[in-house]
Scaffold this motif. Structure first.
Motif: not given
Length: 734
Positions: A330-347
């Motif tokens: 949660i904190r690492t994968g779903l933490g807040s992004l920068g305004k131009d960011e995209a991330r591959l996370a796990l839920l």
């Protein structure tokens, strides 16, 4: 594209972190409950099923020629090994003319099954094992070859219309893969299922998140996928539980124990919501995409805090293991992004793409273009991503989804390119001419092959080909009535197979669609119909929705996505405007798409009310008056001041829930139901007379306004009548 900045973590570190975390947790845990929590995500296996109807193939594919071939591409994660993969080929055949029929199936070009099908009718289904090798192309290629021969004396035509193979939309590929092997955003985008889940915050959605989700949904529709809007479940919500059992060691926690079942279940407290997120035991939270929303992250943290407190009261060691799980997932994968960011996370165990709201437009451009191959990390900062615009009014068909190349042609083969009108009319120019460059190799027959060009199944051009291997150009004018918000340009090749009285076996010879094929765009005034609005919507569009739609995003977003896609709204160049007062008439200052809102100074030919009454008017004439309609909606083109737009209104109290993408044909008004457009027509021209060329005879109008040429036969007729009258008068006097 100006720049793409890779995130701080490398792909190798991403995969290694997933694998390294689980043993660390196991060593730190001592109690059975703590060990069970540590093992929750040790198995990151993802199970997937891709069906033909997920790819938009909703009707059976019928192969009936003497030598018919078809290749089908089933998407898988690029570069990721597959496990337990199998392909179920669902098909049947008819053999009405007693021929010799052969079915050959191949995977990635390698033949894997051949069988003769010579009964009167029967089942042609088969289950094929699929090897686990990674597919760098991001797809498993299924090849189907159907051969039917009917021997007759003197080598008559061997083709038989009664010998056909029917490939059912239930044909499917099932496989699983390890989520830790999925290391970049581009591969995750290509691996999205046919109906990807989009996780949103519970309750009223913020304007920024609502705006980002509808754009994302339209972008998915344009690549043949249908988004499922999944609000984060809350206390009192009912979810569907899967049949998978909860591990025995976890059942000592009340929140986990309550989920040990299947079927519909109503969540009783926040801890059960947290347990549902940890276990991933419901399709209602199996999301593939999410917009970075503070309210969503707060809802997830609140649910997990409640679960943490429940576990802490039972076993502090287990609570520590759960805290470690939250830190990673949660904190690492779903933490807040920068305004131009995209991330591959796990839920839980499910990989999910998390996109910042302000980065949605650039992310869609990146993922749905040739730039996709550069999305090679699990986190990206997308400073800019744009598509090059044409300057000279010509657009190559290869830019519109058509892949130039060669086809082996025995009897008939088709080549096609599909494109939304908004992808080509972004600067106000409309397609006016299709230019298709083809080449054909000589065959055994002296009869020249024929190439026919269709737009939306309207024949717009054709030519006999000179089979010398050289380029031959077919130019076809695109009539206005053939254009739609979504267009399919198809080139159909037909060749006469020859066997030289059975001394030779008919063979296929190549034909090609060349890369120089293109469409020509010219400035023109768009019409006041759906096609004209698609051209306007390609530039600038105001999407007008009432505030109530943001209060109920789970029901309103699917409608907005379907209508925006059908009318040709560009998700890259539109602007969302939320109206707080749904009773005050809106006054748009550009082309607009309005939902359930009154529009200032608009004369609507279709009038609806909350009681389900539908009125259709044409000038001073009332064409239709129906009452007490429900589960239907009206969509029509209107004008407000100098601006053209489309307005959507629900008939009755229940709005239709659209099952498939909407297809709008020629017209400016449509009545919609759950299955699509029930009736589309032109309120300005109900009889369709404006489709007829201006120089055609106009019936009674031609008699009222005769040309001077009518004076010649009229004079002859008048002379004959006078002559007969004179003779009759003389007889009467005698």
């Amino acid at each position: 594209m100006k720049s793409i900045h890779l995130g701080a973590f490398s792909a190798l570190a991403w995969g290694a972190s997933l694998l390294a975390l689980m043993p660390t947790q196991t060593l730190a845990a001592e109690s059975p409950l703590a060990q069970a929590i540590a093992r929750l995500n040790a198995d990151l296996r993802q199970e997937r099923e891709i069906r033909l109807d997920d790819l938009g193939i909703n009707d059976p594919i019928v192969l009936g020629a003497s030598d018919a071939r078809r290749e089908l591409y089933l998407p898988v994660p690029a570069g990721v090994p597959l496990t337990d993969a199998s392909l179920t080929f669902d098909a049947s055949y008819l053999n009405g003319e007693g021929g010799r029929n052969t079915l050959l199936l191949s995977l990635d070009g390698y033949p894997v099954r051949a069988q003769g099908l010579n009964e009167a009718q029967g089942d042609a289904s088969a289950t094929l094992g699929v090897d686990k090798a990674p597919r760098d192309s991001g797809s498993v290629r299924l090849g189907v070859a159907w051969s039917s021969r009917v021997e007759r004396e003197l080598c008559e035509d061997e083709r038989a219309i009664g010998n056909v193979l029917r490939i059912q939309p239930d044909t499917r590929l099932t496989y699983s893969y390890d989520a830790s092997q999925l290391r970049d955003i581009g591969a995750a985008w290509n691996a999205l299922p046919g109906q990807p889940g989009v996780l949103i915050a519970p309750g009223t959605l913020s304007s920024a998140s609502y705006d980002a989700v509808w754009r994302l949904g339209v972008a998915l529709e344009r690549i043949g996928k249908q988004a499922r809007i999944l609000p984060l479940p809350g206390v009192g919500d009912t979810v569907q539980l899967s049949a998978r059992r909860v591990p025995e060691a976890l059942r000592g926690v009340p929140a986990f124990a309550s989920l040990d079942g299947e079927g519909r279940y109503t969540l009783k407290n926040a801890a059960e919501v947290g347990a549902l997120l940890v276990l991933g035991k419901s399709p209602d939270i199996q999301a593939d995409l999410a917009i970075d929303d503070a309210q969503l992250l707060k809802g997830i943290d609140t649910a997990l805090d409640a679960l943490q407190a429940e576990v802490q009261a039972l076993d502090p060691q287990a609570a520590t293991a759960l805290g470690q799980w939250r830190e990673h997932h949660i904190r690492t994968g779903l933490g807040s992004l920068g305004k131009d960011e995209a991330r591959l996370a796990l839920l839980g165990t499910r990989p999910m793409l998390l996109i910042a709201p302000t980065a949605t437009i650039k992310a869609m451009t990146l993922f749905n273009s040739a730039w996709n191959t550069l999305a090679r990390n699990h986190q990206l900062t997308i400073a800019e991503a744009q598509l090059p615009l044409t300057q000279d009014g010509r657009l190559a068909l290869s830019r519109l989804g058509g892949s130039p190349g060669s086809l082996d042609l025995l009897a008939k083969s088709d080549w096609s390119a599909t494109f939304p009108l908004g992808n080509v009319a972004y600067d106000g120019r409309l397609p006016v001419r299709a230019v298709v460059d083809v080449a054909s190799a000589p065959g055994a027959s002296s009869t020249a092959p024929v190439a026919s060009v269709f737009l939306n199944d309207y024949l717009i051009g054709a030519a006999q080909l000179v089979s010398d291997g050289q380029k031959q150009r077919i130019e076809a004018r695109i009539p206005a009535y053939a254009l739609g918000s979504r267009n399919v340009l198809r080139v159909s090749f037909q060749r006469q197979p020859v066997s030289n009285r059975c001394l030779e076996t008919p063979q296929a010879f190549p034909v090609s669609v060349l890369p120089t094929s293109h469409i020509v765009l010219e400035n023109s005034t768009p019409g006041s119909d759906f096609a004209g609005m698609a051209a306007r919507f390609a530039q600038h569009t105001q999407v007008l929705v009432p505030q109530a739609w943001l209060d109920h995003p789970a029901s309103s977003l699917p409608t907005l996505i379907k209508i925006a896609d059908a009318t040709g709204v560009s998700p890259l160049r539109a602007q969302l405007s939320v109206q707080a007062d749904d009773k005050t008439a809106v006054n748009p200052d550009t082309s607009f798409l309005a939902f359930e809102l009154p529009v200032k100074d608009s004369a609507e030919a279709l009038q609806v009310d909350a009681q389900g009454r539908l009125l259709i008017n044409h000038k001073e004439q009332r064409l239709l008056d129906l009452q007490q309609l429900d589960n239907m909606a009206a969509l029509q083109v209107i004008k407000s001041g100098s601006q053209h737009g489309v307005v959507y209104r629900t008939l009755g109290s229940q709005a239709p829930q659209f099952k498939e993408p909407l297809l709008l044909t020629r017209g400016n008004a449509s009545i919609l139901g759950a299955e699509g457009a029930l009736s589309t027509f032109d309120t300005h021209d109900p009889s369709g007379s404006q489709l007829i060329d201006a120089d055609e005879p106009r019936g009674l109008d031609a008699w009222r306004q005769p040309s001077l040429l009518w004076l010649i036969p009229a004079g002859v007729l008048l002379f004959a009548l006078l002559l007969l009258a004179g003779r009759r008068a003389r007889r009467n006097r005698q």
